[in-house]
Design a protein around this motif. Structure first.
Motif, short mmCIF file in Angstrom:
data_model
loop_
_atom_site.label_atom_id
_atom_site.label_comp_id
_atom_site.label_asym_id
_atom_site.label_seq_id
_atom_site.Cartn_x
_atom_site.Cartn_y
_atom_site.Cartn_z
N CYS A 211 0.85 -1.19 0.00
CA CYS A 211 0.00 0.00 0.00
C CYS A 211 0.88 1.23 0.00
N MET A 212 0.62 2.13 -0.94
CA MET A 212 1.42 3.36 -1.05
C MET A 212 0.50 4.57 -0.92
N VAL A 213 0.97 5.57 -0.17
CA VAL A 213 0.23 6.82 0.01
C VAL A 213 1.16 7.96 -0.39
N GLY A 214 0.69 8.84 -1.27
CA GLY A 214 1.56 9.93 -1.70
C GLY A 214 0.77 11.02 -2.39
N ARG A 215 1.47 11.84 -3.17
CA ARG A 215 0.84 12.96 -3.86
C ARG A 215 1.09 12.85 -5.35
N LEU A 216 0.17 13.36 -6.13
CA LEU A 216 0.30 13.39 -7.58
C LEU A 216 0.69 14.79 -8.02
N ASN A 217 1.83 14.91 -8.68
CA ASN A 217 2.30 16.20 -9.20
C ASN A 217 2.40 17.28 -8.11
#
Length: 220
Positions: A211-217
């Motif tokens: 599971c990965m949590v992050g931001r787009l651009n």
């Protein structure tokens, strides 16, 4: 005698820096420190997660559409920065009237730093946190008349803390700040809270799952 620390944030929306601040506040030794949190607006999903030992002070109530429209209008008329340096500064000084601190920490770039720059005389030590590569995504510049004014705000700090080495390097490329006052401190990871959440639900694991949590651009 307890040390008195003031943290400055505009508000507490669902952002990474805000979550890190809450984790830090949860892990303070309040037998040794008195902690005050100053918010510009009393709003955000983490508002109810502030530990009871923290003194909360706010400059305004919750933000509203009319106030946001007023700020946009001032920006169009090129008056926002004058308004900020007069009205916001006076409200801030009134909110913190009579108070002195051992350390003041602006825990985010942008407006938190600008507010902090008005009250550096209220503390023996002033620290500012940078959570992003400001050279690549210079989102904070909207809160200042120019890059020079933003640099002047950082120049008033005794220390500037970065969450990564890359953020520090890019900051020094953007601003001519004394590198000696800059240091790297990785974000706190509350492993106990993560384990507690992991055990809070019975999840059947039939195979390896990542599971990965992050931001787009760069967006939240």
């Amino acid at each position: 005698m307890k040390k008195h620390i003031l943290f400055i944030m505009p508000d507490l929306p669902s952002g990474g820096a805000e979550k890190v601040l809450i984790d830090i506040l949860r892990n303070f030794d309040y037998k040794l420190y008195d902690v005050t949190l100053l918010l510009k607006y009393r709003q955000g999903v983490y508002l109810n997660d502030i530990p009871s030992a923290v003194r909360l002070r706010t400059m305004f109530g919750a933000s509203n559409i009319w106030l946001e429209r007023w700020h946009r209008l001032l920006g169009m008329l090129h008056c926002y920065h004058l308004y900020h340096s007069i009205v916001h500064k006076l409200v801030l000084l009134f909110t913190l009237r009579g108070l002195k601190f051992d350390t003041i920490v602006s825990f985010m770039e942008g407006e938190a730093v600008r507010l902090h720059s008005y009250i550096v005389g209220k503390a023996a030590k002033n620290v500012s946190w940078v959570h992003i590569d400001l050279k690549t995504k210079h989102w904070s510049k909207v809160f200042f008349r120019s890059d020079c004014q933003e640099q002047d705000a950082y120049e008033k700090m005794d220390s500037i803390v970065f969450v990564s080495q890359e953020a520090k390097v890019k900051f020094l490329e953007l601003f001519g700040i004394d590198a000696e006052k800059c240091c790297v401190q990785y974000n706190l990871i509350d492993s106990a809270a993560i384990r507690e959440l992991a055990l809070s639900k019975d999840v059947k694991k039939e195979k390896l799952t990542v599971c990965m949590v992050g931001r787009l651009n760069g967006q939240k």
